[in-house]
Design an enzyme around this catalytic site. Structure first.
Site, PDB file in Angstrom:
ATOM      1  N   SER A 246      86.496 101.722  52.913  1.00 40.89           N
ATOM      2  CA  SER A 246      86.646 103.179  53.006  1.00 40.89           C
ATOM      3  C   SER A 246      86.753 103.882  51.665  1.00 40.89           C
ATOM      4  O   SER A 246      86.847 105.115  51.621  1.00 40.89           O
ATOM      5  CB  SER A 246      87.862 103.539  53.865  1.00 40.89           C
ATOM      6  OG  SER A 246      87.545 103.381  55.237  1.00 40.89           O
TER       7      SER A 246
ATOM      8  N   SER B 204      91.441 108.442  57.108  1.00 40.84           N
ATOM      9  CA  SER B 204      90.193 107.727  56.808  1.00 40.84           C
ATOM     10  C   SER B 204      89.314 107.658  58.050  1.00 40.84           C
ATOM     11  O   SER B 204      88.768 106.611  58.397  1.00 40.84           O
ATOM     12  CB  SER B 204      90.475 106.320  56.277  1.00 40.84           C
ATOM     13  OG  SER B 204      89.355 105.797  55.611  1.00 40.84           O
TER      14      SER B 204
ATOM     15  N   LYS C 216      84.323 106.711  51.214  1.00 43.77           N
ATOM     16  CA  LYS C 216      84.582 108.110  51.559  1.00 43.77           C
ATOM     17  C   LYS C 216      84.879 108.967  50.333  1.00 43.77           C
ATOM     18  O   LYS C 216      84.798 110.194  50.411  1.00 43.77           O
ATOM     19  CB  LYS C 216      85.720 108.207  52.565  1.00 43.77           C
ATOM     20  CG  LYS C 216      85.390 107.548  53.911  1.00 43.77           C
ATOM     21  CD  LYS C 216      86.525 107.706  54.896  1.00 43.77           C
ATOM     22  CE  LYS C 216      86.180 107.134  56.257  1.00 43.77           C
ATOM     23  NZ  LYS C 216      86.294 105.661  56.320  1.00 43.77           N
TER      24      LYS C 216
END
Length: 425
Positions: free
Chosen positions: A53, A113, A56
């Site tokens: 993640s 997230s 992101k």
């Protein structure tokens, strides 16, 4: 593009550091002094790893550029598609057909997230997640992340999606320096959405002095990842830890690295972006195309995938896209008045495919509005065709020779419009 001033530790220091639990229990790490640009610690910082993640961070970097340009506002409503809603957890639980404000989507990525919010951002800005991943990779290369390749907007497992600790440090620096007005969102500890309160996954925000962000990540393949920004007095460190065994062990490793690095950091004002050793200088980029409020974008999975041609500066190994399906209807619908200039040729420049004629017309108007001179004399048309039970409309500009169509498409891509050259039926 990338000039590095590396303060290389001695072999004895490296050996000592490997004996410490903070080094041996993680796969890769880097600590950078934001004021001097010096690398204060490195461990396998150039070894390819799965970003999870941390991906992101780039999803938000691209979105911040849209916010800065005014193409998107914090109140812009992003439409949730079935594909976005179907993403694996962690997610907000967004429903197909619903909308989410851009500001809420940002905070959902920073704290929870949320994978469904990440894909929603991608589809609303680039039409499909695959297109958005190409934008992410292209931007990564522009800012000096030469070992990074993105395949999705969320960080969910993909064997071709790779990065390095050093590249993630570069991205963190650019987020901090390029978008200070938006970077503050990474300090958000709690986010409330539709009655649910979400706590930021970055536990350093809740107890490690000076932490102001930025992002955690985890998949089974990646392990536990963390990028952190910490300020104390006039010192500022950015650090990346990749491949931790557990979340707690990863956090402990990060604290240990930062604790050992702060005494070596330089106090004072940060250097400008164009002189900091680890950060590539930036050139002003053209504003991205505007995004209409509550606009529904076509999904590649919902209809025939269009071949999208990118410049050689795009992904090192572009994803394979399906060839265009033949039209079920050869009757194009002209949009708007015909110009007086004569444009003759059997080729079209296609700028999108949508499930409604209104969406196709909107894209044609958007492209023609920004490329009036380039498209002068070329009739905008919506070519209808049937796919399964769905009526689709391809947004095209007609009347090109093959060479002229190719050069026009190249110019449109430089203006951040995706396009493809097609021969008319």
């Amino acid at each position: 593009m990338l000039a590095l001033a590396i303060a290389a530790p001695s072999s004895s220091a490296l050996a000592a550091s490997k004996k410490r639990s903070s080094g041996s229990a993680i796969a890769a790490a880097i600590v950078v002094d934001m004021n001097s640009g010096r690398i204060l610690h490195e461990q396998a910082s150039m070894t390819p790893r799965a970003p999870a993640s941390l991906t992101k961070m780039m999803t938000l970097y691209v979105l911040f550029s849209y916010l800065r340009s005014g193409a998107v506002t914090p109140d812009t409503e992003f439409v949730v598609t079935p594909y976005a809603a179907s993403q694996s957890p962690t997610k907000l639980g967004l429903k197909p057909g619903a909308t989410i404000r851009a500001a809420d989507a940002v905070h959902a990525l920073v704290t929870l997230s949320a994978n469904d919010a990440a894909v929603t951002i991608a589809e609303n800005l680039a039409g499909t997640e695959a297109n958005f991943a190409r934008v992410m990779t292209r931007k990564a290369q522009e800012i000096g992340m030469m070992s990074t390749l993105f395949r999705n907007a969320s960080g969910l497992p993909n064997d071709q999606q790779v990065t390095t600790a050093r590249d993630m440090a570069i991205l963190a620096q650019h987020l901090i320096r390029d978008f200070p007005e938006y970077y503050v969102c990474f300090q958000t500890k709690y986010f409330t959405y539709r009655g649910h309160r979400y706590r930021n996954h970055n536990r350093l925000l809740f107890g490690y002095k000076g932490t102001d962000g930025i992002k955690t990540g985890y998949t089974r393949a990646a392990g536990f990842n963390l990028t952190a920004s910490v300020k104390r007095d006039d010192k500022h460190l950015v650090a990346v830890v990749l491949g931790g065994r557990t979340g707690s062990q990863r956090d402990a490793a990060m604290r240990s690295l930062l604790d050992r690095s702060f005494p070596k950091a330089v106090a004072g004002r940060p250097k400008p972006v164009d002189t900091a050793p680890l950060v590539a200088s930036l050139e002003a980029a053209p504003p991205p195309p505007p995004v209409a409020k509550k606009r529904v974008f076509a999904l590649a999975s919902a209809g025939p995938a269009e071949p999208v041609i990118f410049s050689t500066e795009a992904a090192p190994a572009p994803a394979k896209l399906a060839a265009a399906q033949p039209e079920m209807s050869a009757d194009p619908t002209p949009i708007g008045p015909t110009t007086s200039a004569k444009a003759v040729g059997p080729y079209h420049v296609q700028v999108g495919a949508f499930t409604s004629q209104a969406e196709a017309e909107s894209r044609l108007g958007e492209v023609r509005g920004r490329a009036t001179t380039l498209l002068d004399g070329h009739q905008p048309v919506a070519v209808a065709f049937q796919k399964d039970d769905t009526q689709w409309y391809r947004a095209r500009f007609a009347g090109f020779t093959q060479d002229r169509a190719k050069s026009t498409c190249a110019e449109l891509k430089r203006m951040s419009f995706e396009c493809v050259v097609m021969r008319a039926n």
